[in-house]
Design an enzyme around this catalytic site. Sequence first.
Site, PDB file in Angstrom:
ATOM      1  N   ASN A   1      -7.886   4.069 -15.933  1.00 50.18           N
ATOM      2  CA  ASN A   1      -6.626   3.871 -15.222  1.00 50.18           C
ATOM      3  C   ASN A   1      -5.449   3.617 -16.150  1.00 50.18           C
ATOM      4  O   ASN A   1      -4.314   3.856 -15.788  1.00 50.18           O
ATOM      5  CB  ASN A   1      -6.766   2.723 -14.226  1.00 50.18           C
ATOM      6  CG  ASN A   1      -7.334   1.469 -14.856  1.00 50.18           C
ATOM      7  OD1 ASN A   1      -8.413   1.509 -15.466  1.00 50.18           O
ATOM      8  ND2 ASN A   1      -6.627   0.367 -14.740  1.00 50.18           N
TER       9      ASN A   1
ATOM     10  N   GLY B   1      -7.719   4.629  -1.215  1.00 50.22           N
ATOM     11  CA  GLY B   1      -6.753   5.441  -0.472  1.00 50.22           C
ATOM     12  C   GLY B   1      -5.372   5.460  -1.100  1.00 50.22           C
ATOM     13  O   GLY B   1      -4.738   6.504  -1.195  1.00 50.22           O
TER      14      GLY B   1
ATOM     15  N   THR C   1     -14.715  -5.042  11.725  1.00 54.48           N
ATOM     16  CA  THR C   1     -14.087  -3.954  12.489  1.00 54.48           C
ATOM     17  C   THR C   1     -13.386  -2.999  11.534  1.00 54.48           C
ATOM     18  O   THR C   1     -12.651  -3.427  10.649  1.00 54.48           O
ATOM     19  CB  THR C   1     -13.058  -4.545  13.485  1.00 54.48           C
ATOM     20  OG1 THR C   1     -13.781  -5.372  14.401  1.00 54.48           O
ATOM     21  CG2 THR C   1     -12.326  -3.458  14.245  1.00 54.48           C
TER      22      THR C   1
ATOM     23  N   CYS D   1       2.799  -9.436 -22.108  1.00 51.98           N
ATOM     24  CA  CYS D   1       3.911 -10.035 -21.371  1.00 51.98           C
ATOM     25  C   CYS D   1       4.025  -9.520 -19.948  1.00 51.98           C
ATOM     26  O   CYS D   1       4.727 -10.098 -19.134  1.00 51.98           O
ATOM     27  CB  CYS D   1       5.224  -9.747 -22.087  1.00 51.98           C
ATOM     28  SG  CYS D   1       5.213 -10.289 -23.781  1.00 51.98           S
TER      29      CYS D   1
END
Lengths: 393, 128
Positions: free
Chosen positions: A151, A200, A237, A325
Site C-alpha cells: 500500500n 470496498g 446484520t 511526523c
Amino acid sequence: MRRIYLDHSATTPVHPRVAVVAMNYMMNDYGNSSSVHAPGRKAAEAMDEARARVAEFVGAEPREIIFTSGATEADNLAILGVAHAAGDRGNHIITTAVEHHAVLHTCDALEKEGFRITRLPVDAEGRVDPSAVEDAIDDDTILVSVMLANNEVGTLQPVAEIAEIARARGVTVHTDAVQVAGQLPVDLAELGVDLASFSGHKMYAPKGVGFLYVRRGTRLKAQMFGGHHERWLRAGTENVPGIVALGEACVLAQEEIDYVTAHLTSLRDRLIAGLEERIPDVFVNGHRTERLPGNVNVCIPGVEGEAMLLHLDMKGIAASSGSACTSGSLEASHVLLAMGIKHEIAHGSLRLTLGRDNTAAEIDYVLETLPPIVENLRAMSAWKPGDEMPFED
Amino acid sequence: MYTDKVMEHFTSPKNVGELENADGEGRVGNPVCGDMMAMQIKVEDGVITDVKFRTFGCGAAIATSSIVTEMAKGMTLEEAEAITNEDVAEALGGLPTNKMHCSNLAADALHNAIEDYRRKAAGEDGEQ
C-alpha cells in the site's frame, strides 16, 4: 481552488453509479436480509446478486465470498480464523515485514497467545524472496500471509509463486489484495491462494464494507459470534447498502479494468519521469516495473514529508507521506525502513496515488507545483544529504 | 490539526537563514522522528539582538522555530533562557498533543545557542 486528489490508496471517492445503488438500499429497499417478508427477501436477493458479482470479479464462486466491514476485519478473520482452527496441527505463521498493520498487528496479537511468527525481510525494492518462504516453512507452519501489492510503495509481491510453494507443503495461504482491486485484473483461481482480503473504499465503493475470499475447504474459525450470517463465519446484520454498492463497484471495475490499468500506468510514468527531471536527488521507492499502476512513491532527501504535504494541500493537492511526523504513532514508515532506507531519508517520502478520474493536466500541475516547494523547504533545512545526523538512527 | 498561528509561521517563517559572525550556535535533533533545528544568536550587552534558524522537520518544527526567534529577539539572555517549550507552544495557540514532545524543540535550540555563547565568552575571558 483547484483540487487534485492523489491519495487513492488511502481511499477513493464513491462512483456516482455506486452511490445511487447504495442510496436505494438505504432509503427504499431497506429490509433485513434475514426477514421473511417481501422487503427482507428483496434485500436477500440483492445480496445474492452482489455476491455473484463480487465472485465473478475475483474469479471465485459466490459461496467463497464472506462480506465483512472492510479489509482490516477480513485480515483479522483470515489470520485469527486459520490460527484458531489449527488446533494441534501447528502454531507457526509466516508473513513479511512490509504488511499492512491489519496483518502485522494481528500476528503480534497471536504471538502473545503463543504462536510463533516469522516476519520475512524484503529487498531494497520491497520484494519478498519466494525461496525465503520455502526455507521458513517447517512442520508447524499453518499459514503464510503475503500481500499482493504494498500500500505504501506499490511493489507487487510474487504471491503466485509463494502460494505454489506453500500449498505444496500443505500450508494455507492468505493475501491482502486490497490495493490491487480496480487497478489490475484479479484471478484468485490463477493466483492459487486460499484466502484474500478486499476493501470496498479502495475501489470506488463506500467505507465500511469489504470481503474475505475463502477457498472452499479452508478451515476457518469465526471470530465474531451472533447470528447465522455469512455461513456462520461473520455474525451481524449485513451492511446491505454497502454490499450491493460493492457489487456494483466490482462490475464497474471489471468493465473498465483494461482502460484503468493503461490510464494509471501512463499517468504514473509521466509523474515519475517529471519528478526525476525536475527535483534534484529524488529517488523512486519500490520496484520500477513490478508495481501498482497507480502508485508513485519517492524520497526527497533534505525535506520532511509533512511540511511538503501541508504546502501541497495549500495548492489543492492531496497526497501522503511515510514520514514519522505524519503518522499518529510518530514512527517512520515500517515499509521504507524494512527496505533499508534511513530514518532521515524516509522523513522525506512522498506518496502520490492515482485514480481513474485523474488527468495528465493534473499531473503536470503537480510537476509545476512541487519543485518550488521542495526548493523552499531545502533552503530552510538544517540538514542536507551527506551531513551527519546529531544522533543515531 | 494546526492552529492558524502555526500555519502562519509555517507558511511565512520569520528569521530563516544564517547570521554572519554569530555569537552563539545551537543544534538539536529528535532521534525518534528525525527533526533537526539549528539556531544562531547575536548578543550585545547581554541582549539578543538577532536570531536566525534553519529547520529540517514538520510544520510544527518550522513554526516553533520561527516563533521562538521572534520571542527571543530583544530579550536579555536570562529572559530567553526562561522560555520553555511549553511557552512556545502556548504562543502558537497550542500544538497537537502528539507534537508537543517531538517537534517542540525550538526553546532547547535557543538555550543551546545561549550556552554556546556563554562558553565562548568564558573562553575569551580565560585567554586574557
